[in-house]
Design a protein around this motif. Structure first.
Motif, short mmCIF file in Angstrom:
data_model
loop_
_atom_site.label_atom_id
_atom_site.label_comp_id
_atom_site.label_asym_id
_atom_site.label_seq_id
_atom_site.Cartn_x
_atom_site.Cartn_y
_atom_site.Cartn_z
N PRO A 11 -1.11 6.33 -17.48
CA PRO A 11 -1.62 5.04 -16.98
C PRO A 11 -3.15 5.04 -16.98
CG PRO A 11 -0.88 6.40 -15.16
CD PRO A 11 -0.52 7.14 -16.42
N ASP A 12 -3.72 3.89 -17.25
CA ASP A 12 -5.18 3.78 -17.17
C ASP A 12 -5.61 2.99 -15.95
OD1 ASP A 12 -4.34 1.33 -18.06
OD2 ASP A 12 -5.38 1.42 -19.97
N SER A 13 -4.64 2.45 -15.23
CA SER A 13 -4.93 1.79 -13.95
C SER A 13 -3.68 1.86 -13.09
CB SER A 13 -5.34 0.33 -14.18
OG SER A 13 -4.25 -0.39 -14.71
N ALA A 14 -3.88 1.65 -11.81
CA ALA A 14 -2.77 1.69 -10.86
C ALA A 14 -3.18 0.97 -9.59
CB ALA A 14 -2.40 3.13 -10.52
N PRO A 15 -2.20 0.43 -8.87
CA PRO A 15 -2.54 -0.19 -7.59
C PRO A 15 -3.00 0.86 -6.58
CG PRO A 15 -0.16 -0.30 -8.02
CD PRO A 15 -0.80 0.36 -9.19
N ASP A 16 -3.72 0.41 -5.61
CA ASP A 16 -4.18 1.27 -4.53
C ASP A 16 -2.98 1.82 -3.77
OD1 ASP A 16 -6.41 2.19 -2.65
OD2 ASP A 16 -5.14 1.02 -1.29
N LEU A 17 -3.03 3.09 -3.41
CA LEU A 17 -1.92 3.74 -2.72
C LEU A 17 -1.58 3.05 -1.40
CD1 LEU A 17 0.05 6.02 -3.19
CD2 LEU A 17 -1.56 7.58 -2.11
N ASP A 18 -2.57 2.55 -0.68
CA ASP A 18 -2.30 1.84 0.57
C ASP A 18 -1.50 0.56 0.33
OD1 ASP A 18 -3.51 3.75 2.19
OD2 ASP A 18 -5.47 2.76 2.09
N HIS A 19 -1.80 -0.12 -0.77
CA HIS A 19 -1.05 -1.33 -1.14
C HIS A 19 0.41 -0.98 -1.43
CE1 HIS A 19 -0.08 -5.21 -2.85
NE2 HIS A 19 0.36 -4.60 -3.92
N ILE A 20 0.62 0.11 -2.15
CA ILE A 20 1.98 0.55 -2.47
C ILE A 20 2.71 0.94 -1.19
CG2 ILE A 20 3.38 2.20 -3.78
CD1 ILE A 20 0.85 2.53 -5.60
N ARG A 21 2.01 1.59 -0.29
CA ARG A 21 2.64 2.00 0.98
C ARG A 21 3.08 0.80 1.80
NH1 ARG A 21 -1.23 7.21 2.25
NH2 ARG A 21 -0.01 8.66 0.98
N ASP A 22 2.35 -0.30 1.72
CA ASP A 22 2.79 -1.53 2.40
C ASP A 22 4.13 -1.99 1.82
OD1 ASP A 22 0.55 -1.61 4.02
OD2 ASP A 22 -0.52 -3.05 2.74
N GLU A 23 4.25 -1.90 0.50
CA GLU A 23 5.51 -2.27 -0.17
C GLU A 23 6.63 -1.32 0.25
OE1 GLU A 23 7.18 -2.55 -4.73
OE2 GLU A 23 5.03 -2.81 -4.40
N ILE A 24 6.32 -0.03 0.33
CA ILE A 24 7.31 0.96 0.76
C ILE A 24 7.75 0.70 2.19
CG2 ILE A 24 7.65 3.41 1.28
CD1 ILE A 24 5.84 3.99 -1.19
#
Length: 146
Positions: free
Chosen positions: A74-87
């Motif tokens: 990957p050359d980009s990814a969402p911020d881990l905190d944003h993903i954790r909100d989804e989790i």
């Protein structure tokens, strides 16, 4: 399916897949919610441990693939905190589903129902081998309430 996003975020940031402090934080939060919802805390803990292990399995599989196939990195990814909100939202949905299906989880039919649902999801979502393994790992303790 959040494992792909987490894997990409950790790949780009260089953070390790293993995050014991975060894992324990999630397990403690789920334990508190289980208590509030009058769910079996041991069952909830096992289910969320399985979720965490499944997520790490997929992350590791993706990292291994990206090492071997740099063009797929990957050359980009969402911020881990944003993903954790989804989790966190998914975790709440899992708890609600557990609350609604407690009686099914305690029946001898649970493993068959789980396996049939897994097979359907693998087919409907066209999951590859890695994601199928992750799904199976995530659901491995689902019927332990028997």
């Amino acid at each position: 399916m959040t494992a792909d996003q987490v894997a990409a975020s950790k790949w780009i940031s260089g953070k390790p897949i293993e995050d014991s402090a975060r894992e324990e934080q999630v397990l403690e939060a789920m334990n508190a919610e289980a208590q509030r919802l009058h769910l079996d805390q041991a069952v909830v803990r096992q289910i969320f441990k399985d979720q965490i292990e499944a997520n790490k399995l997929v992350q590791q599989g993706l990292h291994d693939r990206w090492k071997d196939y740099p063009q797929e990195r990957p050359d980009s990814a969402p911020d881990l905190d944003h993903i954790r909100d989804e989790i966190n939202r998914a975790n709440t949905a899992i708890l609600t589903a557990l609350q609604e299906s407690q009686s099914i989880l305690r029946t001898p039919l649970c493993p068959t129902l789980r396996d049939n649902s897994t097979d359907s999801l693998v087919h409907d979502q066209h999951l590859n081998n890695l994601h199928t393994q992750g799904l199976q790992r995530a659901l491995s303790g689902m019927c332990s309430a028997q």
